[in-house]
Design an enzyme around this catalytic site. Structure first.
Site, PDB file in Angstrom:
ATOM      1  N   ASP A  91      -6.055  -0.437  -1.745  1.00 40.14           N
ATOM      2  CA  ASP A  91      -6.834  -1.298  -2.640  1.00 40.14           C
ATOM      3  C   ASP A  91      -8.196  -1.641  -2.080  1.00 40.14           C
ATOM      4  O   ASP A  91      -8.440  -1.607  -0.879  1.00 40.14           O
ATOM      5  CB  ASP A  91      -6.082  -2.613  -2.877  1.00 40.14           C
ATOM      6  CG  ASP A  91      -6.103  -3.509  -1.637  1.00 40.14           C
ATOM      7  OD1 ASP A  91      -5.581  -3.082  -0.590  1.00 40.14           O
ATOM      8  OD2 ASP A  91      -6.669  -4.624  -1.712  1.00 40.14           O
ATOM      9  N   ASP A 140      -4.543   2.553  10.650  1.00 37.95           N
ATOM     10  CA  ASP A 140      -5.943   2.253  10.931  1.00 37.95           C
ATOM     11  C   ASP A 140      -6.019   1.691  12.367  1.00 37.95           C
ATOM     12  O   ASP A 140      -5.982   2.459  13.320  1.00 37.95           O
ATOM     13  CB  ASP A 140      -6.410   1.263   9.856  1.00 37.95           C
ATOM     14  CG  ASP A 140      -7.869   0.916   9.922  1.00 37.95           C
ATOM     15  OD1 ASP A 140      -8.685   1.818  10.079  1.00 37.95           O
ATOM     16  OD2 ASP A 140      -8.217  -0.284   9.801  1.00 37.95           O
ATOM     17  N   GLY A 194       0.773  -1.246   0.000  1.00 34.79           N
ATOM     18  CA  GLY A 194       0.000   0.000   0.000  1.00 34.79           C
ATOM     19  C   GLY A 194       0.799   1.288   0.000  1.00 34.79           C
ATOM     20  O   GLY A 194       0.337   2.310  -0.494  1.00 34.79           O
TER      21      GLY A 194
HETATM   22  P1  IMP Z   1      -3.675  -1.329  10.434  1.00 33.83           P
HETATM   23  O1  IMP Z   1      -5.099  -1.704  10.774  1.00 33.83           O
HETATM   24  O2  IMP Z   1      -3.297   0.025  10.986  1.00 33.83           O
HETATM   25  O3  IMP Z   1      -2.715  -2.410  10.834  1.00 33.83           O
HETATM   26  O4  IMP Z   1      -3.622  -1.209   8.854  1.00 33.83           O
HETATM   27  C1  IMP Z   1      -3.276  -2.340   8.098  1.00 33.83           C
HETATM   28  C2  IMP Z   1      -3.313  -2.104   6.633  1.00 33.83           C
HETATM   29  O5  IMP Z   1      -4.666  -2.221   6.254  1.00 33.83           O
HETATM   30  C3  IMP Z   1      -2.869  -0.752   6.084  1.00 33.83           C
HETATM   31  O6  IMP Z   1      -1.489  -0.687   5.844  1.00 33.83           O
HETATM   32  C4  IMP Z   1      -3.638  -0.718   4.780  1.00 33.83           C
HETATM   33  O7  IMP Z   1      -2.908  -1.363   3.771  1.00 33.83           O
HETATM   34  C5  IMP Z   1      -4.892  -1.492   5.098  1.00 33.83           C
HETATM   35  N1  IMP Z   1      -6.029  -0.579   5.313  1.00 33.83           N
HETATM   36  C6  IMP Z   1      -6.432   0.018   6.453  1.00 33.83           C
HETATM   37  N2  IMP Z   1      -7.507   0.802   6.242  1.00 33.83           N
HETATM   38  C7  IMP Z   1      -7.763   0.698   4.911  1.00 33.83           C
HETATM   39  C8  IMP Z   1      -8.766   1.288   4.057  1.00 33.83           C
HETATM   40  O8  IMP Z   1      -9.625   2.101   4.454  1.00 33.83           O
HETATM   41  N3  IMP Z   1      -8.704   0.928   2.750  1.00 33.83           N
HETATM   42  C9  IMP Z   1      -7.780   0.066   2.254  1.00 33.83           C
HETATM   43  N4  IMP Z   1      -6.833  -0.509   3.012  1.00 33.83           N
HETATM   44  C10 IMP Z   1      -6.834  -0.189   4.323  1.00 33.83           C
HETATM   45 MG    MG Z   2      -0.745  -1.797   3.855  1.00 36.20          MG
END
Ligand code: IMP
Ligand code: MG
Length: 178
Positions: A155, A99, A40
């Protein structure tokens, strides 16, 4: 599915200019090691590093968080690790979005074991309302609400990473909460 643009190409490019100034001011002439997280973070990182003025080394890591798309389980998998030596370096990890925070927490702990001189996080987007762990991104492009974001590296079912704008599909949130 109905697309709604959240940040246009121009919005993104303008914010990148000011974000790069923040980062340039912070590090001055110190060399840094930028680590974009694949997949990403590739688009954001590529636009960002062109604007950085210090000497920049680049290396990559590939991560995936299981269960994402519904709700993250916190089980982060490392698909490919660094080639570069991080010992004694200023490390800047770059990702598309923070996120739940599980991914960047895992990465931060992983990199810390190799004794960097400093370790900072930079994300194009931040969804603070979704945080599950206590972690913050040091340099953030835009804060966003709890929406499923697509484009500019992000994505939906592996598609749309190539778009140079950031958008949402009106009906995704419902699907994701089921
Ligand atoms: P985390 O939840 O902070 O560990 O995020 C993990 C990964 O989920 C991020 O690096 C993104 O690649 C993906 N991600 C989180 N939120 C979104 C979204 O709204 N759309 C697409 N991918 C997301
Ligand atoms: Mg990611």
């Amino acid at each position: 599915m109905i697309k709604k643009t959240l940040f246009s190409r121009e919005d993104i490019q303008t914010r990148l200019d000011s974000l790069a100034i923040e980062i340039n001011n912070y590090y001055g002439d110190e060399p840094i090691l930028v680590i974009p997280l694949l997949r990403g973070g590739f688009m954001f990182a590529s636009d960002l590093i062109r604007r950085l003025t210090m000497p920049v080394e680049v290396d990559f890591m590939t991560t995936a968080s299981y269960g994402f798309g519904k709700s993250s389980t916190g089980d982060v998998k490392l698909y490919s690790d660094l080639r570069a030596n991080v010992g004694g370096k200023n490390v800047l990890v770059v990702d598309d979005i923070i996120d739940s925070g599980y991914t960047l927490k895992f990465i931060k702990e992983h990199i810390s074991k190799h004794n960097p001189k400093s370790l900072k996080l930079c994300t194009m987007l931040d969804k603070p309302s979704r945080r599950k762990v206590d972690i913050k991104s040091d340099f953030v492009g835009f804060e966003v609400d709890d929406l499923f974001i697509v484009g500019y590296g992000l994505d939906y079912e592996n598609l749309y990473r190539n778009k140079d704008y950031i958008f949402t599909f009106d009906d995704i949130k419902k699907e994701r909460d089921e």
